[in-house]
Scaffold this motif. Structure first.
Motif, PDB file in Angstrom:
ATOM      1  N   THR A   6      48.023  32.079  51.399  1.00 27.88           N
ATOM      2  CA  THR A   6      48.608  33.292  50.817  1.00 27.88           C
ATOM      3  C   THR A   6      49.000  33.062  49.366  1.00 27.88           C
ATOM      4  OG1 THR A   6      49.432  34.117  52.950  1.00 27.88           O
ATOM      5  CG2 THR A   6      50.543  34.897  50.964  1.00 27.88           C
ATOM      6  N   ILE A   7      49.541  31.889  49.063  1.00 30.98           N
ATOM      7  CA  ILE A   7      49.906  31.574  47.678  1.00 30.98           C
ATOM      8  C   ILE A   7      48.675  31.617  46.780  1.00 30.98           C
ATOM      9  CG2 ILE A   7      50.786  29.773  46.142  1.00 30.98           C
ATOM     10  CD1 ILE A   7      52.563  28.836  48.467  1.00 30.98           C
ATOM     11  N   ILE A   8      47.576  31.009  47.251  1.00 31.28           N
ATOM     12  CA  ILE A   8      46.327  31.023  46.483  1.00 31.28           C
ATOM     13  C   ILE A   8      45.842  32.463  46.288  1.00 31.28           C
ATOM     14  CG2 ILE A   8      43.880  30.380  46.533  1.00 31.28           C
ATOM     15  CD1 ILE A   8      44.702  27.821  48.018  1.00 31.28           C
ATOM     16  N   ASN A   9      45.967  33.274  47.338  1.00 31.71           N
ATOM     17  CA  ASN A   9      45.503  34.664  47.262  1.00 31.71           C
ATOM     18  C   ASN A   9      46.305  35.461  46.236  1.00 31.71           C
ATOM     19  OD1 ASN A   9      44.422  36.903  49.973  1.00 31.71           O
ATOM     20  ND2 ASN A   9      44.059  36.963  47.782  1.00 31.71           N
ATOM     21  N   VAL A  10      47.623  35.265  46.225  1.00 35.22           N
ATOM     22  CA  VAL A  10      48.474  35.967  45.260  1.00 35.22           C
ATOM     23  C   VAL A  10      48.103  35.575  43.835  1.00 35.22           C
ATOM     24  CG1 VAL A  10      50.834  36.163  44.381  1.00 35.22           C
ATOM     25  CG2 VAL A  10      50.409  36.287  46.849  1.00 35.22           C
ATOM     26  N   VAL A  11      47.894  34.280  43.612  1.00 34.94           N
ATOM     27  CA  VAL A  11      47.502  33.802  42.270  1.00 34.94           C
ATOM     28  C   VAL A  11      46.152  34.396  41.875  1.00 34.94           C
ATOM     29  CG1 VAL A  11      46.867  31.780  40.919  1.00 34.94           C
ATOM     30  CG2 VAL A  11      48.833  31.676  42.459  1.00 34.94           C
ATOM     31  N   ALA A  12      45.215  34.465  42.823  1.00 34.38           N
ATOM     32  CA  ALA A  12      43.895  35.020  42.538  1.00 34.38           C
ATOM     33  C   ALA A  12      43.980  36.489  42.146  1.00 34.38           C
ATOM     34  CB  ALA A  12      42.987  34.855  43.760  1.00 34.38           C
ATOM     35  N   LEU A 144      40.982  31.380  51.369  1.00 33.65           N
ATOM     36  CA  LEU A 144      40.422  30.899  50.112  1.00 33.65           C
ATOM     37  C   LEU A 144      39.185  31.721  49.743  1.00 33.65           C
ATOM     38  CD1 LEU A 144      40.442  28.834  47.813  1.00 33.65           C
ATOM     39  CD2 LEU A 144      39.089  27.307  49.273  1.00 33.65           C
ATOM     40  N   THR A 145      38.336  31.970  50.720  1.00 29.35           N
ATOM     41  CA  THR A 145      37.165  32.812  50.485  1.00 29.35           C
ATOM     42  C   THR A 145      37.581  34.222  50.101  1.00 29.35           C
ATOM     43  OG1 THR A 145      35.900  31.545  52.113  1.00 29.35           O
ATOM     44  CG2 THR A 145      35.054  33.718  51.524  1.00 29.35           C
ATOM     45  N   LYS A 146      38.571  34.749  50.814  1.00 24.11           N
ATOM     46  CA  LYS A 146      39.085  36.084  50.509  1.00 24.11           C
ATOM     47  C   LYS A 146      39.658  36.146  49.096  1.00 24.11           C
ATOM     48  CE  LYS A 146      42.556  39.451  52.040  1.00 24.11           C
ATOM     49  NZ  LYS A 146      43.385  39.423  50.803  1.00 24.11           N
ATOM     50  N   SER A 147      40.297  35.070  48.660  1.00 20.13           N
ATOM     51  CA  SER A 147      40.890  35.031  47.324  1.00 20.13           C
ATOM     52  C   SER A 147      39.826  35.187  46.243  1.00 20.13           C
ATOM     53  CB  SER A 147      41.643  33.715  47.124  1.00 20.13           C
ATOM     54  OG  SER A 147      42.709  33.597  48.038  1.00 20.13           O
ATOM     55  N   ILE A 148      38.680  34.551  46.443  1.00 16.46           N
ATOM     56  CA  ILE A 148      37.591  34.659  45.471  1.00 16.46           C
ATOM     57  C   ILE A 148      37.097  36.105  45.389  1.00 16.46           C
ATOM     58  CG2 ILE A 148      35.240  33.914  44.910  1.00 16.46           C
ATOM     59  CD1 ILE A 148      35.904  31.264  46.346  1.00 16.46           C
ATOM     60  N   LEU A 149      36.905  36.732  46.558  1.00 16.16           N
ATOM     61  CA  LEU A 149      36.468  38.129  46.594  1.00 16.16           C
ATOM     62  C   LEU A 149      37.502  39.038  45.934  1.00 16.16           C
ATOM     63  CD1 LEU A 149      35.093  38.283  50.253  1.00 16.16           C
ATOM     64  CD2 LEU A 149      33.745  38.186  48.152  1.00 16.16           C
ATOM     65  N   ASP A 150      38.793  38.812  46.243  1.00 16.57           N
ATOM     66  CA  ASP A 150      39.856  39.639  45.676  1.00 16.57           C
ATOM     67  C   ASP A 150      39.935  39.495  44.164  1.00 16.57           C
ATOM     68  OD1 ASP A 150      40.464  40.487  48.187  1.00 16.57           O
ATOM     69  OD2 ASP A 150      42.257  39.251  48.431  1.00 16.57           O
ATOM     70  N   CYS A 151      39.709  38.291  43.675  1.00 17.58           N
ATOM     71  CA  CYS A 151      39.768  38.044  42.233  1.00 17.58           C
ATOM     72  C   CYS A 151      38.716  38.879  41.502  1.00 17.58           C
ATOM     73  CB  CYS A 151      39.560  36.561  41.952  1.00 17.58           C
ATOM     74  SG  CYS A 151      39.747  36.104  40.210  1.00 17.58           S
ATOM     75  N   VAL A 152      37.490  38.860  42.018  1.00 10.32           N
ATOM     76  CA  VAL A 152      36.412  39.656  41.417  1.00 10.32           C
ATOM     77  C   VAL A 152      36.727  41.142  41.524  1.00 10.32           C
ATOM     78  CG1 VAL A 152      33.968  40.248  41.561  1.00 10.32           C
ATOM     79  CG2 VAL A 152      34.696  37.883  41.912  1.00 10.32           C
ATOM     80  N   LEU A 153      37.220  41.554  42.684  1.00 15.26           N
ATOM     81  CA  LEU A 153      37.552  42.953  42.902  1.00 15.26           C
ATOM     82  C   LEU A 153      38.625  43.426  41.921  1.00 15.26           C
ATOM     83  CD1 LEU A 153      37.318  45.512  44.691  1.00 15.26           C
ATOM     84  CD2 LEU A 153      39.133  44.557  46.096  1.00 15.26           C
ATOM     85  N   LEU A 154      39.661  42.602  41.722  1.00 16.88           N
ATOM     86  CA  LEU A 154      40.763  42.990  40.836  1.00 16.88           C
ATOM     87  C   LEU A 154      40.326  43.050  39.374  1.00 16.88           C
ATOM     88  CD1 LEU A 154      43.806  43.694  41.332  1.00 16.88           C
ATOM     89  CD2 LEU A 154      42.530  42.877  43.317  1.00 16.88           C
ATOM     90  N   ILE A 155      39.342  42.248  38.987  1.00 11.68           N
ATOM     91  CA  ILE A 155      38.832  42.334  37.614  1.00 11.68           C
ATOM     92  C   ILE A 155      38.296  43.738  37.353  1.00 11.68           C
ATOM     93  CG2 ILE A 155      37.014  41.558  36.031  1.00 11.68           C
ATOM     94  CD1 ILE A 155      37.289  38.773  37.236  1.00 11.68           C
TER      95      ILE A 155
END
Length: 241
Positions: A6-12, A144-155
């Motif tokens: 969750t911490i990684i996801n929030v940072v992403a 961790l995989t979800k974090s990568i997807l979320d990062c791209v989505l948030l961009i």
């Protein structure tokens, strides 16, 4: 470390949102539109594949369907409760409150960005199952995989809707962190069937969110969130039968 996912996801989410703000205005509207459609369609496919994965099984060389009645009852009753509680309106009001607190009253897209980003990255099988895995076993690979997807989505979303998207990091931390903590304390009664049923309902909800992203608002996915209680109630009923 339990909760690391969750911490990684929030940072992403914060990183993706920050990059999106830097690109705001730099991505032509026609590209923003097609990117949102692409992300919406991708989200729909992820949700659809997740739901089909849980519904279809092969037994003795024959494809069987399972969980359809649970899914229908969860969505119908959950949708009724969500509409009764006006969850979607509550999220809108929360967005307006945060908007006022951060001095973004003139930002017409703040609430839309906050609510859309929150629903897309919070609702779905990856958020639920990933948080459960993190709490039950300390395995944060799914998040961790979800974090990568979320990062791209948030961009993409932040470049379109603005700073409101960044505040989605708050409900993400509370929601996924809460599931992780509950899973850690309730590990003794969390069955594979319960996790699978939660994934089924969650995947259908993320499909609905994808429809809204790709084609404009057609559904009220926030009001369907109580449907996630269906699998838990079902598990309790089976336990006492």
């Amino acid at each position: 470390m339990i909760g690391l996912g969750t911490i990684i996801n929030v940072v992403a989410v914060l990183i993706g949102g920050g990059v999106g703000l830097l690109l705001r205005g730099g991505i032509p509207e026609r590209f923003q539109k097609i990117l949102m459609q692409a992300l919406g369609l991708s989200t729909m496919v992820i949700g659809l594949s997740g739901s089909l994965k849980e519904m279809f099984a092969i037994e003795n060389g024959t494809i069987t369907v399972q969980g359809s009645m649970l899914l229908i009852l969860s969505l119908v009753i959950g949708g009724f409760l969500g509409e009764l509680l006006k969850i979607e309106q509550g999220l809108d009001n929360l967005g307006e409150w945060i908007k006022a607190k951060v001095g973004a009253k003139n930002d017409a897209h703040f609430v839309e960005g906050f609510v859309s980003a929150t629903l897309i990255i919070c609702v779905g099988a990856m958020a639920i199952v990933g948080s459960l895995q993190d709490g039950l076993t300390g395995d944060y690979s799914t998040l961790l995989t979800k974090s990568i997807l979320d990062c791209v989505l948030l961009i993409v979303m932040a470049s379109t809707f603005g700073i409101g998207c960044l505040f989605a990091a708050i409900p993400v931390g509370l929601y996924q962190g809460g599931i992780t903590l509950c899973a850690a304390f309730a590990a003794s009664w969390m069955s594979d069937r319960l996790i699978a049923n939660l994934s089924l309902v969650g995947s259908v909800l993320i499909f609905v969110v994808g429809c809204n992203v790709a084609f404009g608002k057609k559904f009220s996915p926030a009001n369907l969130l109580p449907a996630l209680l269906g699998p838990a109630v079902y598990e309790i009923v089976l336990h006492f039968m």
